[in-house]
Design an enzyme around this catalytic site. Sequence first.
Site, PDB file in Angstrom:
ATOM      1  N   ARG A   6      58.858  41.481 -20.521  1.00  0.00           N
ATOM      2  CA  ARG A   6      57.982  40.334 -20.716  1.00  0.00           C
ATOM      3  C   ARG A   6      58.772  39.111 -21.149  1.00  0.00           C
ATOM      4  NH1 ARG A   6      52.423  39.298 -20.959  1.00  0.00           N
ATOM      5  NH2 ARG A   6      53.483  37.603 -21.921  1.00  0.00           N
ATOM      6  N   ARG A  62      63.169  32.143  -6.315  1.00  0.00           N
ATOM      7  CA  ARG A  62      63.630  32.282  -4.933  1.00  0.00           C
ATOM      8  C   ARG A  62      64.842  31.408  -4.626  1.00  0.00           C
ATOM      9  NH1 ARG A  62      57.881  31.779  -3.876  1.00  0.00           N
ATOM     10  NH2 ARG A  62      57.022  33.871  -3.873  1.00  0.00           N
ATOM     11  N   CYS A  74      52.735  34.406  -8.118  1.00  0.00           N
ATOM     12  CA  CYS A  74      52.184  33.520  -9.144  1.00  0.00           C
ATOM     13  C   CYS A  74      50.680  33.708  -9.247  1.00  0.00           C
ATOM     14  CB  CYS A  74      52.449  32.055  -8.793  1.00  0.00           C
ATOM     15  SG  CYS A  74      54.142  31.544  -8.975  1.00  0.00           S
ATOM     16  N   GLU A  77      46.595  32.209 -15.520  1.00  0.00           N
ATOM     17  CA  GLU A  77      46.251  32.921 -16.751  1.00  0.00           C
ATOM     18  C   GLU A  77      44.782  32.656 -17.081  1.00  0.00           C
ATOM     19  OE1 GLU A  77      47.490  35.444 -19.748  1.00  0.00           O
ATOM     20  OE2 GLU A  77      48.833  34.636 -18.217  1.00  0.00           O
ATOM     21  N   ARG A  89      54.140  32.540 -18.223  1.00  0.00           N
ATOM     22  CA  ARG A  89      54.403  33.915 -18.647  1.00  0.00           C
ATOM     23  C   ARG A  89      55.000  34.684 -17.471  1.00  0.00           C
ATOM     24  NH1 ARG A  89      49.687  32.438 -21.440  1.00  0.00           N
ATOM     25  NH2 ARG A  89      49.657  33.072 -23.624  1.00  0.00           N
ATOM     26  N   TYR A 107      61.000  35.168 -25.425  1.00  0.00           N
ATOM     27  CA  TYR A 107      59.995  34.123 -25.633  1.00  0.00           C
ATOM     28  C   TYR A 107      60.725  32.862 -26.083  1.00  0.00           C
ATOM     29  CZ  TYR A 107      56.725  37.874 -25.105  1.00  0.00           C
ATOM     30  OH  TYR A 107      56.024  38.933 -24.582  1.00  0.00           O
ATOM     31  N   ARG A 115      54.829  36.863 -29.273  1.00  0.00           N
ATOM     32  CA  ARG A 115      55.168  38.254 -29.594  1.00  0.00           C
ATOM     33  C   ARG A 115      56.447  38.278 -30.426  1.00  0.00           C
ATOM     34  NH1 ARG A 115      52.645  42.810 -27.361  1.00  0.00           N
ATOM     35  NH2 ARG A 115      53.744  43.721 -29.113  1.00  0.00           N
TER      36      ARG A 115
END
Length: 122
Positions: A6, A62, A74, A77, A89, A107, A115
């Site tokens: 993540r 890419r 893609c 959210e 994210r 992050y 997180r």
Amino acid sequence: MIRGVRGATTVGQDNPEEIMDKTKILFETILKKNHILAEDIASVFISTTPDISSAFPAKALRELNGFSYVPVMCMKEMDVPNSLERCIRMMVHVNTQRGQMEIKHVYLEGATHLRSDMTETS
């Protein structure tokens, strides 16, 4: 075995150059901290908050040398009230023998608090 790595970052404004730059930085940091090669990646999912719409972050991946055949998608959210704005994210699905506790999640920028229990600070 496939593991998910993540990561998240934020942009100051919705403009294509910043979206591309911050996405590349996030992805390259994930790769470096987890010693991931393009051939190890099964796929990458990238989501953006609804306030990002000027560019596809997947395009940034890419453009990296050796990553043109990595499947990237893609999506938007969920639009949750009072959530972090201008956030990108990322979930990198990687083939690895590393244990769940060995994965280093990343992050950056305004996303560092999402997180903080799972990301390393250095």
